[in-house]
Write an enzyme that holds these catalytic residues in place. Structure first.
Site, PDB file in Angstrom:
ATOM      1  N   LYS A 173       0.376  -1.133  -6.770  1.00 14.13           N
ATOM      2  CA  LYS A 173       0.789  -1.549  -5.241  1.00 14.13           C
ATOM      3  C   LYS A 173      -0.196  -0.795  -4.614  1.00 14.13           C
ATOM      4  O   LYS A 173      -0.635   0.414  -4.787  1.00 14.13           O
ATOM      5  CB  LYS A 173       2.306  -0.916  -4.759  1.00 14.13           C
ATOM      6  CG  LYS A 173       3.424  -0.992  -5.648  1.00 14.13           C
ATOM      7  CD  LYS A 173       3.720  -2.585  -5.938  1.00 14.13           C
ATOM      8  CE  LYS A 173       4.765  -2.765  -6.988  1.00 14.13           C
ATOM      9  NZ  LYS A 173       4.932  -3.964  -7.343  1.00 14.13           N
ATOM     10  N   ASP A 174      -0.729  -1.378  -3.372  1.00 12.85           N
ATOM     11  CA  ASP A 174      -2.013  -0.847  -2.582  1.00 12.85           C
ATOM     12  C   ASP A 174      -1.319   0.099  -1.759  1.00 12.85           C
ATOM     13  O   ASP A 174      -0.158   0.354  -1.931  1.00 12.85           O
ATOM     14  CB  ASP A 174      -2.677  -1.963  -1.938  1.00 12.85           C
ATOM     15  CG  ASP A 174      -3.420  -2.981  -3.014  1.00 12.85           C
ATOM     16  OD1 ASP A 174      -3.752  -2.321  -3.999  1.00 12.85           O
ATOM     17  OD2 ASP A 174      -3.691  -4.112  -2.675  1.00 12.85           O
ATOM     18  N   LYS A 175      -2.394   0.529  -0.830  1.00 15.81           N
ATOM     19  CA  LYS A 175      -2.060   1.791   0.037  1.00 15.81           C
ATOM     20  C   LYS A 175      -1.042   1.777   1.103  1.00 15.81           C
ATOM     21  O   LYS A 175      -0.118   2.369   1.277  1.00 15.81           O
ATOM     22  CB  LYS A 175      -3.263   2.266   0.355  1.00 15.81           C
ATOM     23  CG  LYS A 175      -3.036   3.755   0.843  1.00 15.81           C
ATOM     24  CD  LYS A 175      -4.351   4.443   1.375  1.00 15.81           C
ATOM     25  CE  LYS A 175      -4.182   5.825   2.010  1.00 15.81           C
ATOM     26  NZ  LYS A 175      -5.479   6.468   2.364  1.00 15.81           N
TER      27      LYS A 175
ATOM     28  N   ASN B 241       0.908  -1.049  -0.094  1.00 16.50           N
ATOM     29  CA  ASN B 241       0.096  -0.009  -0.038  1.00 16.50           C
ATOM     30  C   ASN B 241       0.912   1.169   0.004  1.00 16.50           C
ATOM     31  O   ASN B 241       1.872   1.365   0.541  1.00 16.50           O
ATOM     32  CB  ASN B 241      -0.812   0.174   1.272  1.00 16.50           C
ATOM     33  CG  ASN B 241      -1.880  -0.890   1.255  1.00 16.50           C
ATOM     34  OD1 ASN B 241      -2.584  -1.115   0.367  1.00 16.50           O
ATOM     35  ND2 ASN B 241      -1.983  -1.760   2.148  1.00 16.50           N
TER      36      ASN B 241
END
Length: 623
Positions: A265-267, A38
């Site tokens: 890519k997540d947070k 993230n």
């Protein structure tokens, strides 16, 4: 991606079927590579950036559907009210039966560090902020500094006369040829010709595209000897890839689609990945390091090609589990991560973030566009920003998209994008209006439904047949393995271009989709974007490059991971105590693309790693 032959075990018909290992060829171009990370940003505000910053505040607004679904039992929408647990996401099983232990995952976003593994198998790192020095072509040395400035002004339309004349009366033909070449090489978009003026010979430079060049200045000012794409390493904190791209595009005043990348890519993490951008110079990109906080751009290079989704070889993770509590040997537990496989579940985090509500997914797949519009815009219980509440209330009262849109200070949230579409195309053309939402976001809705189905059916498969390959399973045939194991087994994400297991679990797919009023034999949609081709995903995978250590600390606010930016700024590495008030387990490991670090950690902890459960653990600890 290399195609491999797919067959049921044993093969009953002898019929050969082909498919890629992780996604069908129909989905290859649009597959969104999911990574367990993230990425947030804070901005050093300047006067000229205030408009951008106002818009930027909207990026994280995502509609989370809270209304009850039809039918008996708790709907997926109900689950979303307090976040998804792993059971809600269809995750039920573990591979091994050892006793786990407790620990808090992602207490701080800096406890989760992800480095992309690039096409060549090298871990992507940010270790150089300098701008590459480009060697000036030899022919350009024939120009004086004054002439270079005049030509630069002409190229940027700052020269009111519309041309630059360079006297060459005494120059040889060879020198004039070099001068022609110098202008064209150093100042793309300019053309030259030789003219006689008042008895003297001049080389005259002028714009080939005329005023058209003003509409696309990058196209007419990019050096011909330079690759069209500037590749760079992007370091970001607590911000996902799509939001990061939106921030960069706003500050550079370009469209987000000029950027390309190998995986998202997540947070909630610190992530490091390679990005490519079309015809934006390293100088302009490096300037952003002065404007943005929690972002760093570096390792610049020019290349002839962009990046493509799926080109990465995986991700390397550095993860800190805080407040770990176990009397068992850490070596024994982490050794299982090194040697034992884990399920490749789609994480509850993915389902919660990518599917704002599975009700959206089903409404789209069922071609019920009025319901799609209603689910996104109608009022809902729960905490929301005030302007969103006012926007929904206006929509419920008037059904007027323009009036509801006026309640939003900026329009980049899902609701704003849909309302803009409805204002432009009308409420009778919801499909076109919905298309104003970025394509990746729209596809995430339906992909999340596939993920939920996959998780649910894998749980049923393991419940029915355990951890061994059985007749009726599907395998990706890539070699001549003498003995097939559970590591060879794949399960399909539902779609029109996959086959299903021939045992009872295959029938379960049909029943599960039928319960949602979907026909497993007709997964094509009237709108091509929303047709589900399907894909295959391995049930189990093993991590590689596993390392770990137990660390102690006294201050929970102190970062425990040494980042790329820390190294660039010559900060000292974290100091771990021999004994301390708190204990943590620091792990490093690598995983292939489209697999989740939290699922590997889950197998060690033997506990729910969802945000819902981890938040509860944090709350208990804080209290």
């Amino acid at each position: 991606m290399e195609n491999k032959e797919l067959l049921a075990v044993p093969v009953h018909t002898g019929e050969k079927r082909t498919c890629p290992e992780e996604a069908s060829h129909h989905d290859a171009k649009r597959a969104r590579v999911e990574d367990e990370t993230n990425g947030s940003h804070a901005i050093k505000q300047t006067e000229e950036d205030r408009e951008v910053l106002a818009e930027q505040g909207e990026e994280d607004v995502e509609a989370v559907e809270d209304e009850d679904g039809e039918g008996e039992g708790e709907s997926f929408a109900d689950m979303m009210k307090s976040g998804l647990s792993e059971v809600d996401a269809g995750i039920h099983k573990f591979v091994s039966d050892h006793k786990g232990f407790s620990g808090i995952l992602k207490e701080r976003y800096s406890d989760f560090l992800v480095h992309e593994i690039g096409k060549e198998g090298k871990v992507v790192q940010l270790d150089d902020l300098s701008v590459p020095v480009e060697t000036e072509p030899a022919e350009c040395q024939t120009l004086t500094e004054e002439q270079k400035q005049q030509l630069s002004d002409l190229q940027l339309f700052k020269n009111k006369e519309g041309n630059v004349a360079i006297e060459v009366e005494e120059d040889s033909k060879e020198k004039r040829t070099l001068l022609h070449k110098a202008v064209k090489t150093l100042y793309p978009g300019l053309e030259t010709k030789t003219e006689q003026r008042e008895g003297k010979k001049f080389i005259v430079a002028y714009h080939t595209a005329g005023k058209k060049a003003l509409a696309a200045p990058r196209k007419h000012s990019w050096p011909k000897n330079r690759g069209s794409f500037c590749h760079f390493v992007l370091y970001k904190e607590n911000k996902d890839t799509m939001d990061a791209i939106n921030v960069l595009s706003k500050f550079l005043r370009v469209r987000p689609n000029v950027f390309s990348y190998m995986g998202t890519k997540d947070k909630r993490a610190i992530s490091v990945q390679e990005i490519a951008v079309l015809k934006i110079s390293a100088e302009r990109l490096a300037h952003l390091n002065k404007c943005l906080m929690n972002f760093k751009l570096g390792n610049f290079s020019y290349k002839k090609h962009p990046l493509k989704l799926g080109e990465l070889q995986g991700n390397h993770f550095t993860v800190v589990l805080r407040l770990v509590n176990t009397s068992r040997s850490y070596f024994t537990l982490v050794h299982m991560l090194d040697r034992a496989p884990h399920f490749t579940w789609y994480s509850a985090l993915r389902l919660m973030h990518t599917c704002l509500c599975t009700s959206y997914s089903l409404a789209i797949l069922q071609n019920n566009w009025t319901e799609v519009m209603d689910l996104i815009l109608k009022p809902r219980p729960g905490a929301e920003k005030g302007y969103l509440v006012r926007c929904r209330e206006e929509w419920a009262r008037t059904q007027d998209p323009e009036a509801a849109l006026k309640k939003l200070p900026v329009k980049r949230c899902v609701e704003g994008q849909l309302l803009r579409g409805l204002s432009k195309y009308g409420k009778n053309n919801i499909v076109t209006a919905f298309a104003l939402i970025p394509r990746n976001n729209r596809l995430m809705y339906i992909h999340s439904y596939q993920s939920f189905v996959w998780n649910t059916m894998v749980s049923r498969r393991v419940e029915a047949y355990g951890l061994k390959a059985v007749e009726g399973d599907l395998m990706l045939k890539g070699g001549m393995a003498e003995e097939l194991t559970i590591l060879d087994v794949v399960m399909p994400l539902p779609g029109f271009d996959v086959i299903y297991p021939t045992h009872e679990v295959g029938k379960g797919y049909r029943e599960l989709l039928a319960a949602d009023n979907l026909d497993i034999n007709n997964m094509r949609h009237k709108v091509r974007d929303y047709s589900l081709a399907g894909a295959y995903r391995r049930v189990l995978i093993r991590p590689s490059d596993v390392r770990w250590e137990v660390i102690h600390y006294d201050d929970p606010r102190v970062p425990l991971v040494y980042t790329d930016v820390d190294k660039l700024e010559d900060k000292p590495p974290p100091v771990y105590l021999t004994e301390g008030k708190y204990r943590a387990l620091k792990m490093e490991f690598s995983l292939p693309p489209s697999t989740y670090a939290t699922m590997a950690i889950r197998e060690v902890l033997k506990m729910d790693t969802s945000i819902k459960n981890q938040t509860q653990l944090n709350t208990v600890w804080l209290n």
